[in-house]
Design a protein around this motif. Structure first.
Motif, PDB file in Angstrom:
ATOM      1  N   LEU A   1       0.818  -1.213   0.000  1.00 28.45           N
ATOM      2  CA  LEU A   1       0.000   0.000   0.000  1.00 28.45           C
ATOM      3  C   LEU A   1       0.855   1.267   0.000  1.00 28.45           C
ATOM      4  N   ALA A   2       1.906   1.282   0.801  1.00 28.89           N
ATOM      5  CA  ALA A   2       2.769   2.467   0.842  1.00 28.89           C
ATOM      6  C   ALA A   2       3.393   2.725  -0.522  1.00 28.89           C
ATOM      7  N   ALA A   3       3.874   1.652  -1.159  1.00 29.48           N
ATOM      8  CA  ALA A   3       4.491   1.800  -2.478  1.00 29.48           C
ATOM      9  C   ALA A   3       3.474   2.283  -3.506  1.00 29.48           C
ATOM     10  N   LEU A   4       2.261   1.732  -3.458  1.00 31.35           N
ATOM     11  CA  LEU A   4       1.210   2.141  -4.397  1.00 31.35           C
ATOM     12  C   LEU A   4       0.858   3.611  -4.230  1.00 31.35           C
ATOM     13  N   TYR A   5       0.602   4.038  -2.991  1.00 25.78           N
ATOM     14  CA  TYR A   5       0.241   5.433  -2.750  1.00 25.78           C
ATOM     15  C   TYR A   5       1.371   6.374  -3.143  1.00 25.78           C
ATOM     16  N   SER A   6       2.590   5.971  -2.850  1.00 19.57           N
ATOM     17  CA  SER A   6       3.741   6.810  -3.200  1.00 19.57           C
ATOM     18  C   SER A   6       3.831   7.027  -4.705  1.00 19.57           C
ATOM     19  N   MET A   7       3.653   5.938  -5.462  1.00 20.68           N
ATOM     20  CA  MET A   7       3.735   6.061  -6.919  1.00 20.68           C
ATOM     21  C   MET A   7       2.574   6.875  -7.477  1.00 20.68           C
ATOM     22  N   LEU A   8       1.385   6.694  -6.919  1.00 20.06           N
ATOM     23  CA  LEU A   8       0.233   7.457  -7.398  1.00 20.06           C
ATOM     24  C   LEU A   8       0.378   8.949  -7.107  1.00 20.06           C
ATOM     25  N   GLN A   9       1.103   9.281  -6.036  1.00 24.30           N
ATOM     26  CA  GLN A   9       1.300  10.682  -5.650  1.00 24.30           C
ATOM     27  C   GLN A   9       2.579  11.274  -6.232  1.00 24.30           C
ATOM     28  N   ALA A  10       3.240  10.540  -7.106  1.00 28.19           N
ATOM     29  CA  ALA A  10       4.540  10.964  -7.610  1.00 28.19           C
ATOM     30  C   ALA A  10       4.447  12.274  -8.391  1.00 28.19           C
ATOM     31  N   CYS A  11       5.471  13.104  -8.248  1.00 32.20           N
ATOM     32  CA  CYS A  11       5.520  14.388  -8.949  1.00 32.20           C
ATOM     33  C   CYS A  11       5.928  14.278 -10.415  1.00 32.20           C
ATOM     34  N   PRO A  12       6.902  13.411 -10.779  1.00 33.14           N
ATOM     35  CA  PRO A  12       7.355  13.392 -12.173  1.00 33.14           C
ATOM     36  C   PRO A  12       6.239  13.021 -13.139  1.00 33.14           C
ATOM     37  N   LEU A  13       6.159  13.722 -14.242  1.00 28.12           N
ATOM     38  CA  LEU A  13       5.196  13.398 -15.288  1.00 28.12           C
ATOM     39  C   LEU A  13       5.719  12.240 -16.127  1.00 28.12           C
ATOM     40  N   GLY A  14       4.800  11.520 -16.748  1.00 28.88           N
ATOM     41  CA  GLY A  14       5.211  10.398 -17.587  1.00 28.88           C
ATOM     42  C   GLY A  14       5.308   9.081 -16.843  1.00 28.88           C
ATOM     43  N   LEU A  15       4.834   9.055 -15.600  1.00 26.78           N
ATOM     44  CA  LEU A  15       4.835   7.829 -14.798  1.00 26.78           C
ATOM     45  C   LEU A  15       3.405   7.325 -14.660  1.00 26.78           C
ATOM     46  N   ALA A  16       3.142   6.122 -15.160  1.00 30.57           N
ATOM     47  CA  ALA A  16       1.853   5.456 -14.988  1.00 30.57           C
ATOM     48  C   ALA A  16       2.041   4.303 -14.011  1.00 30.57           C
ATOM     49  N   VAL A  17       0.971   3.920 -13.318  1.00 29.59           N
ATOM     50  CA  VAL A  17       1.097   2.929 -12.244  1.00 29.59           C
ATOM     51  C   VAL A  17       0.048   1.833 -12.427  1.00 29.59           C
ATOM     52  N   VAL A  18       0.484   0.580 -12.279  1.00 27.47           N
ATOM     53  CA  VAL A  18      -0.445  -0.542 -12.284  1.00 27.47           C
ATOM     54  C   VAL A  18      -0.658  -1.007 -10.848  1.00 27.47           C
ATOM     55  N   ASN A  19      -1.476  -2.006 -10.665  1.00 28.90           N
ATOM     56  CA  ASN A  19      -1.816  -2.461  -9.325  1.00 28.90           C
ATOM     57  C   ASN A  19      -0.653  -3.208  -8.660  1.00 28.90           C
ATOM     58  N   ILE A  20      -0.802  -3.453  -7.376  1.00 31.74           N
ATOM     59  CA  ILE A  20       0.247  -4.108  -6.586  1.00 31.74           C
ATOM     60  C   ILE A  20       0.549  -5.488  -7.159  1.00 31.74           C
ATOM     61  N   ASP A  21       1.828  -5.752  -7.393  1.00 34.29           N
ATOM     62  CA  ASP A  21       2.333  -7.047  -7.874  1.00 34.29           C
ATOM     63  C   ASP A  21       1.854  -7.403  -9.277  1.00 34.29           C
ATOM     64  N   ASN A  22       1.305  -6.466 -10.020  1.00 39.28           N
ATOM     65  CA  ASN A  22       0.721  -6.776 -11.328  1.00 39.28           C
ATOM     66  C   ASN A  22       1.753  -6.644 -12.447  1.00 39.28           C
ATOM     67  N   GLY A  23       2.718  -7.550 -12.426  1.00 39.30           N
ATOM     68  CA  GLY A  23       3.727  -7.549 -13.477  1.00 39.30           C
ATOM     69  C   GLY A  23       3.159  -7.865 -14.844  1.00 39.30           C
ATOM     70  N   VAL A  24       2.101  -8.681 -14.876  1.00 36.81           N
ATOM     71  CA  VAL A  24       1.489  -9.047 -16.154  1.00 36.81           C
ATOM     72  C   VAL A  24       0.973  -7.808 -16.884  1.00 36.81           C
ATOM     73  N   ASN A  25       0.189  -6.982 -16.193  1.00 35.53           N
ATOM     74  CA  ASN A  25      -0.372  -5.811 -16.861  1.00 35.53           C
ATOM     75  C   ASN A  25       0.717  -4.815 -17.255  1.00 35.53           C
ATOM     76  N   ALA A  26       1.735  -4.665 -16.414  1.00 38.50           N
ATOM     77  CA  ALA A  26       2.848  -3.787 -16.781  1.00 38.50           C
ATOM     78  C   ALA A  26       3.517  -4.286 -18.053  1.00 38.50           C
ATOM     79  N   GLY A  27       3.696  -5.600 -18.157  1.00 37.09           N
ATOM     80  CA  GLY A  27       4.306  -6.173 -19.350  1.00 37.09           C
ATOM     81  C   GLY A  27       3.460  -5.975 -20.590  1.00 37.09           C
ATOM     82  N   VAL A  28       2.138  -6.129 -20.446  1.00 35.30           N
ATOM     83  CA  VAL A  28       1.242  -5.939 -21.582  1.00 35.30           C
ATOM     84  C   VAL A  28       1.259  -4.491 -22.060  1.00 35.30           C
ATOM     85  N   VAL A  29       1.154  -3.546 -21.129  1.00 39.57           N
ATOM     86  CA  VAL A  29       1.159  -2.124 -21.506  1.00 39.57           C
ATOM     87  C   VAL A  29       2.476  -1.758 -22.191  1.00 39.57           C
ATOM     88  N   ALA A  30       3.587  -2.201 -21.619  1.00 40.81           N
ATOM     89  CA  ALA A  30       4.892  -1.904 -22.218  1.00 40.81           C
ATOM     90  C   ALA A  30       5.010  -2.529 -23.598  1.00 40.81           C
TER      91      ALA A  30
END
Length: 267
Positions: A218-247
């Motif tokens: 949860l901490a990692a998820l919230y941190s990434m969702l609140q990130a300042c840098p533009l160009g960062l998209a976030v998938v769900n916790i432990d969701n390597g499959v969806n990250a791989g598909v999007v990439a």
């Protein structure tokens, strides 16, 4: 849908090839003993390989899926493998199938021996913050490679040793990656750092590595969702499959764009 009717309409000229393909893509479902309704047209429709979520499926149902679907689709990726499923796949004897198992990523690829993975001119960086995050990174890596993109893997480069981050960024730049998947647990800081220093899309993957307040990702998820840098998209916790598909989808579009540019230059 009556596939014969579609083919007859196509042969008689009533519909175009594009219309026939659209109809086939829309309705391609495999029924397996009224227990599983499998979308065998997903890859044809979306350029995404057939992916089965292993958790919650018995070995018997998994075998039924493989026997029914692999001959039609050419391959099936099975994610989130249980230990029982891994043992089954290690000992399975399929005359016409090949099986690749990535135990660390808990993911496997079962394919026909004559199935060729498409190759595209795209590179995806796969970066893991700590060794505990490598399993999710490996899951993403397998999916990206099955989608036809080359991967550049760099592991154990968390912000606890910032010099390692700079080294990883140098490698990503040198290899000219088109998109980067960045996997991190704990406070999930690494994707923000990478996104602030690199000029390609970054996909952040929070993992359930952590303890105490904000543990289980949860901490990692919230941190990434609140990130300042533009160009960062976030998938769900432990969701390597969806990250791989999007990439992989991003990489493929970039590859097609490169091909079009080459064609224009030649003309």
């Amino acid at each position: 849908m009556d596939l014969r009717k579609v083919l007859e309409d196509l042969a008689s000229g009533k519909i175009s090839v594009e219309e026939a393909l659209r109809r086939i893509r829309l309705f391609s479902i495999e029924y397996i003993e009224n227990v599983i309704r499998f979308d065998v047209g997903r890859e044809l429709r979306r350029d995404v390989p057939e992916i089965v979520f292993g958790e919650g499926k018995s070995v018997e149902n998994l075998e039924k899926i493989l026997v029914s679907v692999v001959p039609r689709s050419g391959r099936v990726i099975v994610s989130r493998l249980t230990n029982e499923q891994i043992a089954y796949l290690e000992n399975a004897k399929f005359e016409d199938f090949e099986i690749f198992i990535n135990k660390r990523g808990r993911i496997a690829v079962v394919k026909k021996k004559d199935f060729d993975i498409p190759k595209y001119d795209c590179r995806v960086g796969v970066v893991a913050a700590g060794t505990a995050d490598i399993g999710v990174a490996e899951e993403a890596k397998v999916v990206v490679e099955q989608m036809g993109c080359e991967t550049v893997s760099i592991y154990d480069v968390g912000v606890a040793g910032f010099h390692r981050v700079l080294e990883a960024l140098k490698i990503l730049k040198e290899r000219d990656v088109d998109v980067a998947i960045v996997v991190a647990g704990m406070e999930g800081a690494l994707p923000s750092v990478v996104a602030s220093l690199i000029d390609v899309p970054v996909i952040g993957v929070p993992t359930s590595v952590g303890y105490g307040a904000g543990g289980e990702g949860l901490a990692a998820l919230y941190s990434m969702l609140q990130a300042c840098p533009l160009g960062l998209a976030v998938v769900n916790i432990d969701n390597g499959v969806n990250a791989g598909v999007v990439a992989g989808l991003i990489g493929r579009r970039i590859s097609l764009y490169k091909q079009k540019c080459v064609s224009v230059e030649r003309t």
